[in-house]
Motif scaffolding. Structure first.
Motif, PDB file in Angstrom:
ATOM      1  N   ALA A 135       0.807  -1.224   0.000  1.00 31.75           N
ATOM      2  CA  ALA A 135       0.000   0.000   0.000  1.00 31.75           C
ATOM      3  C   ALA A 135       0.836   1.269   0.000  1.00 31.75           C
ATOM      4  O   ALA A 135       0.297   2.366  -0.160  1.00 31.75           O
ATOM      5  CB  ALA A 135      -0.926   0.017   1.220  1.00 31.75           C
ATOM      6  N   ALA A 136       2.162   1.146   0.183  1.00 33.63           N
ATOM      7  CA  ALA A 136       3.021   2.332   0.224  1.00 33.63           C
ATOM      8  C   ALA A 136       2.873   3.137  -1.063  1.00 33.63           C
ATOM      9  O   ALA A 136       2.832   2.564  -2.156  1.00 33.63           O
ATOM     10  CB  ALA A 136       4.470   1.918   0.424  1.00 33.63           C
ATOM     11  N   PRO A 137       2.751   4.473  -0.956  1.00 35.80           N
ATOM     12  CA  PRO A 137       2.552   5.313  -2.141  1.00 35.80           C
ATOM     13  C   PRO A 137       3.600   5.117  -3.220  1.00 35.80           C
ATOM     14  O   PRO A 137       3.328   5.267  -4.410  1.00 35.80           O
ATOM     15  CB  PRO A 137       2.608   6.735  -1.570  1.00 35.80           C
ATOM     16  CG  PRO A 137       2.236   6.584  -0.137  1.00 35.80           C
ATOM     17  CD  PRO A 137       2.782   5.250   0.284  1.00 35.80           C
ATOM     18  N   SER A 138       4.822   4.761  -2.823  1.00 33.98           N
ATOM     19  CA  SER A 138       5.908   4.621  -3.791  1.00 33.98           C
ATOM     20  C   SER A 138       5.864   3.298  -4.550  1.00 33.98           C
ATOM     21  O   SER A 138       6.682   3.070  -5.444  1.00 33.98           O
ATOM     22  CB  SER A 138       7.256   4.733  -3.071  1.00 33.98           C
ATOM     23  OG  SER A 138       7.378   3.714  -2.083  1.00 33.98           O
ATOM     24  N   GLN A 139       4.901   2.439  -4.215  1.00 30.70           N
ATOM     25  CA  GLN A 139       4.864   1.120  -4.834  1.00 30.70           C
ATOM     26  C   GLN A 139       3.773   1.015  -5.892  1.00 30.70           C
ATOM     27  O   GLN A 139       3.072   0.003  -5.995  1.00 30.70           O
ATOM     28  CB  GLN A 139       4.652   0.035  -3.749  1.00 30.70           C
ATOM     29  CG  GLN A 139       5.616   0.108  -2.590  1.00 30.70           C
ATOM     30  CD  GLN A 139       7.073   0.112  -3.026  1.00 30.70           C
ATOM     31  OE1 GLN A 139       7.416  -0.380  -4.091  1.00 30.70           O
ATOM     32  NE2 GLN A 139       7.934   0.693  -2.217  1.00 30.70           N
ATOM     33  N   GLY A 140       3.617   2.033  -6.702  1.00 28.16           N
ATOM     34  CA  GLY A 140       2.587   2.033  -7.730  1.00 28.16           C
ATOM     35  C   GLY A 140       2.751   0.935  -8.759  1.00 28.16           C
ATOM     36  O   GLY A 140       1.779   0.463  -9.347  1.00 28.16           O
ATOM     37  N   ARG A 198       0.487  -6.505  -6.261  1.00 25.63           N
ATOM     38  CA  ARG A 198      -0.206  -5.270  -5.862  1.00 25.63           C
ATOM     39  C   ARG A 198      -1.363  -5.621  -4.942  1.00 25.63           C
ATOM     40  O   ARG A 198      -1.700  -6.794  -4.783  1.00 25.63           O
ATOM     41  CB  ARG A 198      -0.738  -4.525  -7.091  1.00 25.63           C
ATOM     42  CG  ARG A 198       0.326  -4.117  -8.097  1.00 25.63           C
ATOM     43  CD  ARG A 198      -0.311  -3.405  -9.285  1.00 25.63           C
ATOM     44  NE  ARG A 198       0.693  -2.983 -10.263  1.00 25.63           N
ATOM     45  CZ  ARG A 198       1.215  -3.757 -11.189  1.00 25.63           C
ATOM     46  NH1 ARG A 198       0.809  -5.024 -11.273  1.00 25.63           N
ATOM     47  NH2 ARG A 198       2.130  -3.297 -12.014  1.00 25.63           N
ATOM     48  N   GLU A 242      -1.226  12.893   6.198  1.00 28.04           N
ATOM     49  CA  GLU A 242      -0.058  13.006   5.331  1.00 28.04           C
ATOM     50  C   GLU A 242       0.929  14.051   5.820  1.00 28.04           C
ATOM     51  O   GLU A 242       2.077  14.086   5.392  1.00 28.04           O
ATOM     52  CB  GLU A 242      -0.494  13.342   3.905  1.00 28.04           C
ATOM     53  CG  GLU A 242      -1.351  12.250   3.272  1.00 28.04           C
ATOM     54  CD  GLU A 242      -1.781  12.593   1.875  1.00 28.04           C
ATOM     55  OE1 GLU A 242      -1.506  13.742   1.440  1.00 28.04           O
ATOM     56  OE2 GLU A 242      -2.392  11.737   1.209  1.00 28.04           O
TER      57      GLU A 242
END
Length: 285
Positions: A28-33, A77, A267
């Motif tokens: 779920a980390a934002p950098s793991q798109g 994902r 955030e």
């Protein structure tokens, strides 16, 4: 663990479940798109590659994880079953149910009546409250519509929407004067809303009723949309000016606790403390 906020291991801690939760947090980390490989998942969660693979396949079977690609190029994902569960969780959460214990604590710690309101047609509608046991009782009726420009609840709600939307509300309802301290100039009021947004709480310093102060803060849901606002209300008589900022921080913290319980993600966590919001007489043109 990837979730630094995870609790210490309690008596009935199940490590395999905790690891599965860690994997979901890593994905779920934002950098793991673009997803993570098995190796990357193992590294992120401090587990072996084989353990990561087994966990991922189990989560995949339940639709909690999805994958694409083959061999070394396979990436993992979050699965769409999480969206369904998220919708179910949202439907099961009651704003009043989450907020009421926080209101009770807020009233106990501040010695002031506390309220919860939701936005409705540009106004704040009170849906819950906790009063204090005292001889002088304030008129805090349930279902009451709070004016958007001169009350703690109303200003807190307006500060949480885009300025264009706030300007539209002002244009529709105007800025009627309630006391000598009410802000009635649109440009000044919009500037005041920006100060409130930075501070995280709104102060009604005798702007709606003589002798009464009200401090409100917005509450956000899991989509970072303003779901309501909480406030405290009390008599101004004998209240030192330095207490405003202290009380404002308590209301802001209460609103934050409710927001987190609704699934909101802060955030801005770790940033510098917010400045105090100016009083109405400090921003009067």
């Amino acid at each position: 663990m990837t979730n630094s906020a995870a609790p210490e291991e309690p008596k009935y801690w199940v490590k395999s479940v905790a690891r599965a939760a860690d994997i979901l947090e890593a994905l779920a980390a934002p950098s793991q798109g673009n997803g993570l490989s098995v190796t990357e998942v193992g590294q992120a969660c401090s587990i072996s590659k084989s353990a990561a693979f087994g966990m991922l396949q189990t989560l995949r079977a339940y639709g909690l994880v999805s994958d694409d690609g083959e061999g070394m190029n396979r990436r993992y994902r979050l699965g769409m079953s999480l969206a369904r569960l998220g919708d179910r969780a949202r439907s099961q959460v009651s704003l009043r149910g989450v907020a009421h214990p926080v209101l009770r604590e807020l009233t106990r710690s501040t010695g002031m009546a506390s309220r919860l309101a939701v936005p409705e047609d540009g106004h704040a509608v009170v849906v819950d409250q906790v009063e204090i046991d005292q001889r002088v009782r304030l008129d805090l009726r349930m279902g009451q519509r709070e004016l958007p420009h001169c009350t703690g609840l109303g200003k807190a709600l307006l500060s949480a929407v885009p300025q264009s939307e706030a300007a539209s509300v002002i244009e529709r309802f105007g800025l009627p004067r309630r006391t000598s301290r009410t802000i009635t100039d649109p440009a000044t009021f919009l500037s005041h809303l920006r100060d409130i947004a930075r501070a995280g709480y709104a102060l009604d310093d005798e702007e709606d009723a003589e002798g009464i102060i009200c401090i409100g803060a917005p509450v956000f849901d899991d989509r970072s949309v303003c779901a309501g606002a909480v406030s405290i209300t009390g008599l101004k008589l004998g209240l030192p000016a330095w207490r405003y900022q202290e009380l404002g921080g308590q209301v802001r913290d209460a609103a934050r606790r409710i927001s987190l319980a609704l699934g909101w993600v802060d955030e801005a966590e770790g940033t510098e403390p917010l400045d105090d919001v100016p009083h109405s007489d400090e921003i009067r043109p």
